[in-house]
Each structure stands twice: as C-alpha cells, then as structure tokens.
Scaffold this motif. Structure first.
Motif, PDB file in Angstrom:
ATOM      1  N   LEU A  49       0.824  -1.209   0.000  1.00 44.18           N
ATOM      2  CA  LEU A  49       0.000   0.000   0.000  1.00 44.18           C
ATOM      3  C   LEU A  49       0.861   1.263   0.000  1.00 44.18           C
ATOM      4  O   LEU A  49       0.505   2.258  -0.645  1.00 44.18           O
ATOM      5  N   ALA A  50       1.987   1.234   0.698  1.00 44.42           N
ATOM      6  CA  ALA A  50       2.900   2.382   0.673  1.00 44.42           C
ATOM      7  C   ALA A  50       3.469   2.583  -0.729  1.00 44.42           C
ATOM      8  O   ALA A  50       3.597   3.719  -1.200  1.00 44.42           O
ATOM      9  N   PHE A  51       3.777   1.507  -1.417  1.00 48.31           N
ATOM     10  CA  PHE A  51       4.293   1.604  -2.786  1.00 48.31           C
ATOM     11  C   PHE A  51       3.220   2.123  -3.732  1.00 48.31           C
ATOM     12  O   PHE A  51       3.500   2.933  -4.615  1.00 48.31           O
ATOM     13  N   ILE A  52       1.976   1.683  -3.544  1.00 52.27           N
ATOM     14  CA  ILE A  52       0.873   2.180  -4.374  1.00 52.27           C
ATOM     15  C   ILE A  52       0.683   3.683  -4.133  1.00 52.27           C
ATOM     16  O   ILE A  52       0.461   4.445  -5.077  1.00 52.27           O
ATOM     17  N   LEU A  53       0.779   4.123  -2.884  1.00 47.44           N
ATOM     18  CA  LEU A  53       0.675   5.551  -2.574  1.00 47.44           C
ATOM     19  C   LEU A  53       1.800   6.321  -3.246  1.00 47.44           C
ATOM     20  O   LEU A  53       1.586   7.406  -3.793  1.00 47.44           O
ATOM     21  N   TYR A  54       3.010   5.781  -3.229  1.00 45.43           N
ATOM     22  CA  TYR A  54       4.138   6.425  -3.893  1.00 45.43           C
ATOM     23  C   TYR A  54       3.869   6.563  -5.393  1.00 45.43           C
ATOM     24  O   TYR A  54       4.095   7.623  -5.976  1.00 45.43           O
ATOM     25  N   LEU A  55       3.374   5.503  -6.024  1.00 49.04           N
ATOM     26  CA  LEU A  55       3.057   5.571  -7.448  1.00 49.04           C
ATOM     27  C   LEU A  55       1.988   6.602  -7.730  1.00 49.04           C
ATOM     28  O   LEU A  55       2.048   7.332  -8.718  1.00 49.04           O
ATOM     29  N   ASP A  56       0.990   6.688  -6.860  1.00 47.18           N
ATOM     30  CA  ASP A  56      -0.110   7.621  -7.056  1.00 47.18           C
ATOM     31  C   ASP A  56       0.366   9.066  -6.926  1.00 47.18           C
ATOM     32  O   ASP A  56       0.008   9.916  -7.742  1.00 47.18           O
ATOM     33  N   THR A  57       1.160   9.366  -5.920  1.00 51.43           N
ATOM     34  CA  THR A  57       1.637  10.742  -5.740  1.00 51.43           C
ATOM     35  C   THR A  57       2.619  11.116  -6.843  1.00 51.43           C
ATOM     36  O   THR A  57       2.664  12.274  -7.264  1.00 51.43           O
ATOM     37  N   ARG A  58       3.379  10.157  -7.333  1.00 51.32           N
ATOM     38  CA  ARG A  58       4.292  10.429  -8.439  1.00 51.32           C
ATOM     39  C   ARG A  58       3.507  10.799  -9.691  1.00 51.32           C
ATOM     40  O   ARG A  58       3.844  11.741 -10.396  1.00 51.32           O
ATOM     41  N   ASP A  59       2.419  10.071  -9.969  1.00 49.38           N
ATOM     42  CA  ASP A  59       1.586  10.366 -11.127  1.00 49.38           C
ATOM     43  C   ASP A  59       0.905  11.717 -10.993  1.00 49.38           C
ATOM     44  O   ASP A  59       0.764  12.451 -11.970  1.00 49.38           O
ATOM     45  N   ALA A  61       2.090  14.309  -9.367  1.00 48.13           N
ATOM     46  CA  ALA A  61       3.121  15.327  -9.568  1.00 48.13           C
ATOM     47  C   ALA A  61       3.427  15.494 -11.054  1.00 48.13           C
ATOM     48  O   ALA A  61       3.607  16.621 -11.537  1.00 48.13           O
ATOM     49  N   ILE A  62       3.460  14.409 -11.785  1.00 46.48           N
ATOM     50  CA  ILE A  62       3.700  14.477 -13.232  1.00 46.48           C
ATOM     51  C   ILE A  62       2.553  15.208 -13.911  1.00 46.48           C
ATOM     52  O   ILE A  62       2.764  16.064 -14.785  1.00 46.48           O
ATOM     53  N   ASP A  63       1.316  14.915 -13.518  1.00 47.54           N
ATOM     54  CA  ASP A  63       0.161  15.592 -14.096  1.00 47.54           C
ATOM     55  C   ASP A  63       0.178  17.085 -13.772  1.00 47.54           C
ATOM     56  O   ASP A  63      -0.150  17.907 -14.629  1.00 47.54           O
ATOM     57  N   ALA A  64       0.533  17.445 -12.546  1.00 50.96           N
ATOM     58  CA  ALA A  64       0.576  18.849 -12.158  1.00 50.96           C
ATOM     59  C   ALA A  64       1.652  19.603 -12.962  1.00 50.96           C
ATOM     60  O   ALA A  64       1.422  20.737 -13.385  1.00 50.96           O
ATOM     61  N   ASN A  65       2.793  18.968 -13.179  1.00 50.71           N
ATOM     62  CA  ASN A  65       3.856  19.605 -13.956  1.00 50.71           C
ATOM     63  C   ASN A  65       3.444  19.777 -15.407  1.00 50.71           C
ATOM     64  O   ASN A  65       3.746  20.792 -16.025  1.00 50.71           O
ATOM     65  N   SER A  66       2.764  18.802 -15.958  1.00 51.88           N
ATOM     66  CA  SER A  66       2.354  18.908 -17.369  1.00 51.88           C
ATOM     67  C   SER A  66       1.260  19.953 -17.541  1.00 51.88           C
ATOM     68  O   SER A  66       1.216  20.650 -18.544  1.00 51.88           O
ATOM     69  N   GLN A  67       0.370  20.093 -16.559  1.00 49.73           N
ATOM     70  CA  GLN A  67      -0.669  21.117 -16.643  1.00 49.73           C
ATOM     71  C   GLN A  67      -0.089  22.509 -16.464  1.00 49.73           C
ATOM     72  O   GLN A  67      -0.499  23.457 -17.122  1.00 49.73           O
TER      73      GLN A  67
END
Length: 72
Positions: A49-59, A61-67
């Motif tokens: 679950l911690a790894f899934i949270l890491y993947l989710d927050t990484r995605d 952050a990528i979306d926020a940077n692209s927007q």
C-alpha cells in the motif's frame, strides 16, 4: 493504472493462499504456520500500500507539472 490494480490484488491473494500451504508446513518461526503467514502478509500489505501511494503521488506530480507547463 494496471500495475496499481495488480499490486492491490496481491495481498488478497497472498492472505488466502496460505491455507493450501498449511498442511505441508506445520510450524514457522515457532508459531503455527497460518499465524506466521498472516503476520508476514500484514507487513507485506502495508509495504504494498505504501508503494501504491508512492506511485499515485508520483503520477499526480507528473500531471501537475504537465498542466502547469501547458498554461504558460
């Protein structure tokens, strides 16, 4: 997205697969096998679950940077 779904299913499969192994391994770490198995999978579930949270927050952050880059 599919990786997160597969990772989320992993603890469920792991918890319920111990019963098939219990008849072959009566003791593990000095405890009944199913108790040991459940304790191991409780810790593994937290890690997954911690790894899934890491993947989710990484995605996110990528979306926020692209927007932010598209609005300039």
């Amino acid at each position: 997205m599919k990786l997160r779904l597969l990772l989320a299913a992993l603890p469920f499969v792991g918890m319920y697969s111990g019963g098939a192994l219990a008849e072959h391994l009566p003791m593990l770490f000095g405890m009944p096998f199913l108790l040991s198995w459940n304790l191991i999978w409780m810790a593994a579930t937290a890690a997954v679950l911690a790894f899934i949270l890491y993947l989710d927050t990484r995605d996110e952050a990528i979306d926020a940077n692209s927007q932010a880059g598209g609005q300039r």
